[in-house]
Design an enzyme around this catalytic site. Structure first.
Site, PDB file in Angstrom:
ATOM      1  N   ARG B  84      20.125   9.298 -33.501  1.00  0.00           N
ATOM      2  CA  ARG B  84      21.140   8.268 -33.312  1.00  0.00           C
ATOM      3  C   ARG B  84      22.468   8.935 -33.610  1.00  0.00           C
ATOM      4  NH1 ARG B  84      21.658   2.600 -34.097  1.00  0.00           N
ATOM      5  NH2 ARG B  84      19.411   2.455 -34.185  1.00  0.00           N
ATOM      6  N   LYS B 105      25.579  12.835 -35.942  1.00  0.00           N
ATOM      7  CA  LYS B 105      24.236  12.786 -35.348  1.00  0.00           C
ATOM      8  C   LYS B 105      23.225  12.717 -36.484  1.00  0.00           C
ATOM      9  CE  LYS B 105      21.207  14.902 -31.921  1.00  0.00           C
ATOM     10  NZ  LYS B 105      21.164  15.640 -30.658  1.00  0.00           N
ATOM     11  N   ASP B 202      18.779  20.975 -21.263  1.00  0.00           N
ATOM     12  CA  ASP B 202      18.747  19.512 -21.094  1.00  0.00           C
ATOM     13  C   ASP B 202      19.971  18.998 -20.347  1.00  0.00           C
ATOM     14  OD1 ASP B 202      17.446  17.087 -21.189  1.00  0.00           O
ATOM     15  OD2 ASP B 202      17.985  16.632 -23.253  1.00  0.00           O
ATOM     16  N   LYS B 204      22.097  17.008 -17.933  1.00  0.00           N
ATOM     17  CA  LYS B 204      22.003  15.717 -17.239  1.00  0.00           C
ATOM     18  C   LYS B 204      23.270  14.932 -17.575  1.00  0.00           C
ATOM     19  CE  LYS B 204      19.274  13.754 -21.041  1.00  0.00           C
ATOM     20  NZ  LYS B 204      18.118  12.938 -21.416  1.00  0.00           N
ATOM     21  N   ASN B 207      24.154  13.779 -21.126  1.00  0.00           N
ATOM     22  CA  ASN B 207      24.564  14.736 -22.154  1.00  0.00           C
ATOM     23  C   ASN B 207      25.929  15.358 -21.864  1.00  0.00           C
ATOM     24  OD1 ASN B 207      22.386  14.389 -23.829  1.00  0.00           O
ATOM     25  ND2 ASN B 207      21.181  16.039 -22.918  1.00  0.00           N
ATOM     26  N   ASP B 220      24.571  17.605 -27.286  1.00  0.00           N
ATOM     27  CA  ASP B 220      23.118  17.651 -27.410  1.00  0.00           C
ATOM     28  C   ASP B 220      22.525  19.041 -27.172  1.00  0.00           C
ATOM     29  OD1 ASP B 220      20.542  17.051 -27.789  1.00  0.00           O
ATOM     30  OD2 ASP B 220      20.367  15.536 -26.216  1.00  0.00           O
ATOM     31  N   THR B 244      14.411  16.813 -19.366  1.00  0.00           N
ATOM     32  CA  THR B 244      14.330  15.443 -18.909  1.00  0.00           C
ATOM     33  C   THR B 244      13.597  15.470 -17.563  1.00  0.00           C
ATOM     34  OG1 THR B 244      16.323  14.835 -20.086  1.00  0.00           O
ATOM     35  CG2 THR B 244      15.747  13.468 -18.195  1.00  0.00           C
TER      36      THR B 244
HETATM   37  N1  LIG Z   1      30.308  14.277 -30.328  1.00  0.00           N
HETATM   38  C1  LIG Z   1      30.034  13.109 -29.747  1.00  0.00           C
HETATM   39  N2  LIG Z   1      31.018  12.220 -29.479  1.00  0.00           N
HETATM   40  C2  LIG Z   1      30.715  11.053 -28.874  1.00  0.00           C
HETATM   41  N3  LIG Z   1      29.483  10.676 -28.515  1.00  0.00           N
HETATM   42  C3  LIG Z   1      28.468  11.492 -28.752  1.00  0.00           C
HETATM   43  C4  LIG Z   1      28.677  12.747 -29.382  1.00  0.00           C
HETATM   44  N4  LIG Z   1      27.481  13.367 -29.495  1.00  0.00           N
HETATM   45  C5  LIG Z   1      26.576  12.528 -28.946  1.00  0.00           C
HETATM   46  N5  LIG Z   1      27.145  11.399 -28.504  1.00  0.00           N
HETATM   47  C6  LIG Z   1      26.487  10.260 -27.849  1.00  0.00           C
HETATM   48  O1  LIG Z   1      25.197  10.077 -28.386  1.00  0.00           O
HETATM   49  C7  LIG Z   1      24.202  10.236 -27.383  1.00  0.00           C
HETATM   50  C8  LIG Z   1      22.970  10.874 -27.996  1.00  0.00           C
HETATM   51  O2  LIG Z   1      23.310  12.122 -28.564  1.00  0.00           O
HETATM   52  P1  LIG Z   1      22.438  13.399 -28.295  1.00  0.00           P
HETATM   53  O3  LIG Z   1      22.997  14.524 -29.070  1.00  0.00           O
HETATM   54  O4  LIG Z   1      22.315  13.581 -26.816  1.00  0.00           O
HETATM   55  O5  LIG Z   1      21.052  12.932 -28.925  1.00  0.00           O
HETATM   56  P2  LIG Z   1      19.565  13.059 -28.392  1.00  0.00           P
HETATM   57  O6  LIG Z   1      19.124  14.415 -28.794  1.00  0.00           O
HETATM   58  O7  LIG Z   1      18.826  11.990 -29.099  1.00  0.00           O
HETATM   59  O8  LIG Z   1      19.603  12.866 -26.901  1.00  0.00           O
HETATM   60  C9  LIG Z   1      24.868  11.078 -26.310  1.00  0.00           C
HETATM   61  O9  LIG Z   1      24.274  10.884 -25.065  1.00  0.00           O
HETATM   62  C10 LIG Z   1      26.281  10.552 -26.376  1.00  0.00           C
HETATM   63  O10 LIG Z   1      26.427   9.353 -25.690  1.00  0.00           O
HETATM   64 MG   LIG Z   2      20.779  13.609 -25.374  1.00  0.00          MG
END
Ligand SMILES: Nc1ncnc2c1ncn2[C@@H]1O[C@H](COP(=O)(O)OP(=O)(O)O)[C@@H](O)[C@H]1O
Ligand SMILES: [Mg+2]
Lengths: 397, 400
Positions: B84, B105, B202, B204, B207, B220, B244
């Site tokens: 999350r 994160k 990953d 997409k 991300n 991510d 994915t």
């Molecule tokens: N630095 C950030 N700033 C803003 N939103 C972020 C950032 N990092 C992640 N997010 C949001 O959180 C979502 C999930 O983060 P992510 O790192 O992709 O986690 P997961 O590994 O569960 O996919 C991303 O798709 C994005 O929408």
């Molecule tokens: Mg992600």
């Protein structure tokens, strides 16, 4: 950004800018409640720098200004031009998937893993082979991998009717082939089995002998998409788990790659390659099998591929000669001059046993690493011609 | 600690966040609930005092004692399979400190272990900090952990996911697609060729975030892996299936061992999805997607019309044979940049962010989160991280 800076991305592609035109107003109104395109957001009035260039003067490299006009009328409105647009596609965010990590065996910690072998009759093997042949997860396997996978299948007798083999929503580790009997497939709309009599949902199909199910479990740990229940007594299943399957694939691929890289290291012509380049070459090798007495390359033909002998033996013969000019055994290579030029082959190479060879064409080599000449120029092969001629009996005039 | 993640809009309880965490009240007996409530009230008062005290303390991201209590949660920005991500502010420090925002994160240790992602999260933390600072990659700020969770502090990227815009506009025209693809090419060139062969794995639209100016930020690094092309060492190929479904390269599906070439495949899928609004291989059953990926060529729809250059670059990326795949063949990223699809692109200008982004995210102030979808703040999975587990696994998390 300076006014002289022209953008190849097209000046008019900012959707917020487009919204300002009268024609788009209706669309903007439809989007009233939407946070992103709301015309009341402060960014709405911002214009891209390329507007400095004046609309008409600015042309994208592909003439996309015109194209983007048609594009913009369709933007954001799924009901516009439905042709070719997959209504069934799930447009939601997609989550990632991942299997447990598989570590290739490293030098010291090689644990000599061997795949499990569960004995089967020749007849059973044949049936299983047929049952799995249509499946894309197995269809690309080589003979050795197929044999290992078949050997690893383990028998699961299902003695009576109504035994739940897999449950929708549960995570799964096994793939199954039906040898005997039949199984009903149920799907519950909620994605998992609900309590109660009809909790498994609707029956969608039946799988009989020769059929299989649960293949996604061979890729990663995912929730089962259906429930599978035996439809009669005395059924027989064969099961394969993900770790075993993926490990078989990995170990054999890994071992083969290392073997090829080892062979390639011995090829003088390729001695200046970095290990990284060698592994790229190893990755691109195409494998072939030939029976005894097969002419692998023919004297006089233009040379286009280079060969490594992976298994078996072969000889080089020159027209008219009775005795071979050279013998080849496992790990030997021939025809590598084809990587340099298209000169005709100076001899034929004929298998004297069943052989397995891997080959690489000149074009593939150049695609991956660029011209061979430039690679050889790196080290001792500056005088390409003489150096190479000594290397290959096929080129002895 | 589970409860901390469920809190919203409140200062996070400093006590609950650190050493004495683990006291999930999930399965509490009703008779004990009242006592617990009392204790909680007391704790809250104490917490409040502690917060007041801390307000004067400086906020320091480099502090060894960085913990959840140093942040105040604003809202959830996104959730994935494993994590999350929340918008947070420093909970103390100077006025200037407290006006900062970050993305936090949060990964639950029990989930990481259960889903066998220990190696992946370790790589994520390491690689993020290694590549931080690239103009099109989210900057890493810090990481820390407590009893139940791992945390990564990132710069907050306020423009939202490119995914959101793509779905909203349904598809991008070629100029837009080219703009985003160009920035991604530079990221891949950097990861593959200047960082010792990091495969991202990953790619997409979910991300890819947009910053306030509309430029790409890749987030991510959960599956990123340094494959290493150390000249004297054997280059590693990797075998773990991850990514994915719609974006997986054929060699990943076949477990042939894969390399950075998987990212170029995914870029082909991405450009296709930009231009048509959906990926070339899709089905409600993932197995059918995989079958298509390994057996079927990429086909283009009649509508929208796609230029020959775009079709060609997509086909060249989505080439099953890696010895023919653009990006992986000799010349690497330089060959990609020279492809006619990118004709006219000044690559130095791309790197210098001189091109204006085609979408200007409606970001009103630095901590504005209106570009992100709303997610439930509640985290229902509450498996306790037991002391046994801590004993067994905590050493793997010590880099956090
Ligand atoms: N630095 C950030 N700033 C803003 N939103 C972020 C950032 N990092 C992640 N997010 C949001 O959180 C979502 C999930 O983060 P992510 O790192 O992709 O986690 P997961 O590994 O569960 O996919 C991303 O798709 C994005 O929408
Ligand atoms: Mg992600």
């Amino acid at each position: 950004m300076s006014t002289g800076f022209t953008s190849p991305f097209g000046g008019n592609s900012n959707p917020f800018v487009r919204m300002e035109t009268a024609g788009m107003q209706r669309v903007a109104e439809e989007d009233e409640n939407d946070m992103i395109t709301s015309p009341t957001t402060p960014s709405f009035g911002r214009t891209p720098a390329s507007h400095n260039n004046g609309g008409g003067l600015f042309r994208s490299p592909f003439g996309a200004d015109g194209a983007s006009d048609t594009h913009m009328t369709g933007v954001g409105r799924p009901h516009l031009d439905p042709a070719g647009y997959p209504a069934q596609y799930n447009f939601g965010r997609r989550t990632s998937v991942s299997a447990e990590s598989l570590k290739p065996p490293t030098g010291e910690t090689y644990d000599n893993w061997t795949p499990p072998v569960h004995p089967k009759t020749a007849e059973q093997l044949q049936r299983l082979k047929e049952a799995m042949s249509g499946n894309f997860l197995f269809s690309h396997l080589d003979d050795e991998q197929t044999a290992q996978v078949l050997g690893a299948l383990v028998e699961k007798p299902i003695p009576s009717k109504d035994i739940k083999v897999i449950t929708q929503g549960d995570t799964g580790d096994f793939f199954y082939v039906v040898e005997k009997g039949s199984f009903d497939i149920y799907v519950s709309p909620t994605g998992k089995v609900e309590p109660g009599l009809d909790g498994a949902g609707r029956k969608v199909s039946t799988i009989g002998a020769g059929g299989s199910f649960g293949e996604l479990a061979l890729m990663y740990n995912a929730p089962r998409a259906a429930t599978v229940i035996s439809a009669e007594p005395n059924c027989t299943l064969w099961a394969l788990d993900r770790m075993t399957f993926r490990r078989i694939l990995m170990e054999s691929t890994f071992a083969r790659r290392r073997m090829y890289e080892g062979f390639l290291e011995e090829v003088p012509l390729l001695s200046s390659l970095t290990p990284y380049e060698r592994s790229k070459i190893a990755d691109a090798l195409k494998s072939e099998k030939f029976p005894t007495g097969h002419t692998i390359i023919r004297e006089g033909d233009p040379g286009d591929s280079f060969y490594l002998l992976v298994d078996g033996e072969a000889v080089a013969l020159r027209n008219g000669d009775e005795t071979p000019v050279k013998h080849y055994k496992k790990g030997d290579f021939f025809g590598e001059l084809a990587l340099l030029n298209d000169a005709p082959r100076a001899a034929s190479v004929v298998s004297t046993t069943e052989v397995k060879v891997v080959s690489l064409g000149k074009s593939a080599f150049q695609r991956l690493l660029g011209p061979v000449e430039s690679i050889m120029r790196r080290t001792k092969y500056v005088g390409v011609k003489t150096g190479v001629e000594e290397m290959d009996p096929l080129q002895i005039a | 600690m589970a409860a901390t993640v469920a809190h919203s809009q409140q200062p996070l309880s400093p006590g609950g966040a650190t050493s004495n965490g683990g006291g999930s009240s999930g399965g509490l007996h009703p008779l004990m609930a009242a006592a617990a409530a009392n204790a909680a009230k007391q704790q809250q008062q104490q917490s409040q005092q502690r917060i007041d005290a801390r307000n004067q303390e400086p906020f320091d991201l480099t502090s060894k004692k960085l913990c959840l209590a140093d942040f105040q949660r604003v809202r959830t920005l996104g959730t994935g399979t494993f994590a999350r991500v929340c918008l947070v502010r420093p909970s103390h420090g100077t006025e200037a400190d407290r006006s900062k925002v970050y993305a936090l994160k949060i990964l639950r240790k029990t989930e990481v272990i259960k889903l066998k992602q220990i190696d992946h999260v370790r790589h994520e933390r390491q690689i993020l900090s290694d590549v931080s600072g690239h103009p099109f990659i989210t900057s890493f700020q810090a990481s820390f952990s407590d009893h139940e969770f791992l945390y990564i502090v990132l710069d907050y990227i306020p423009g939202g996911e490119l995914f959101t815009y793509l779905r909203k506009y349904r598809r991008f025209d070629e100029d837009m697609a080219k703009f985003y693809a160009a920035e991604i090419v530079l990221v891949l060139e950097y990861l593959h060729e200047h960082q010792g062969g990091i495969a991202y794995r990953d790619m997409k639209p979910e991300n890819l975030l947009l910053d306030a100016d509309g430029h790409i930020k890749l987030v991510d690094f959960g599956f990123a892996k340094r494959l290493g092309n150390n000249q004297n060492d054997h280059p590693e190929e990797t075998y773990t299936l991850c990514g994915t479904p719609e974006y997986l390269a054929p060699e990943v599906i076949h477990n042939k061992g894969h390399t950075t070439a998987v990212d170029w495949w995914a870029l082909g899928i991405l450009i296709y999805e930009f231009l048509t609004g959906y990926p070339p291989f899709w089905h409600s059953n993932p197995i059918e997607i995989y079958k298509q990926i390994v057996e079927k060529p990429v086909l283009f729809p009649q509508d929208p019309p796609i230029s020959p250059e775009a079709k060609d670059i997509i086909r060249q990326f989505c080439t099953v044979d890696r010895s023919r795949r653009l990006g992986n063949i000799s010349g690497g990223a330089a060959r990609v940049k020279a492809h006619p699809f990118f004709r006219g692109v000044d690559w130095d200008a791309v790197m210098a962010r001189k091109y204006k982004g085609p979408i200007l995210p409606p970001v009103r102030y630095p901590g504005d989160a209106q570009c992100f979808d709303i997610y439930p703040e509640d985290d229902e999975r509450r498996e306790e991280y037991t002391d046994d587990m801590a004993e067994r696994y905590d050493e793997y998390f010590k880099d956090f």
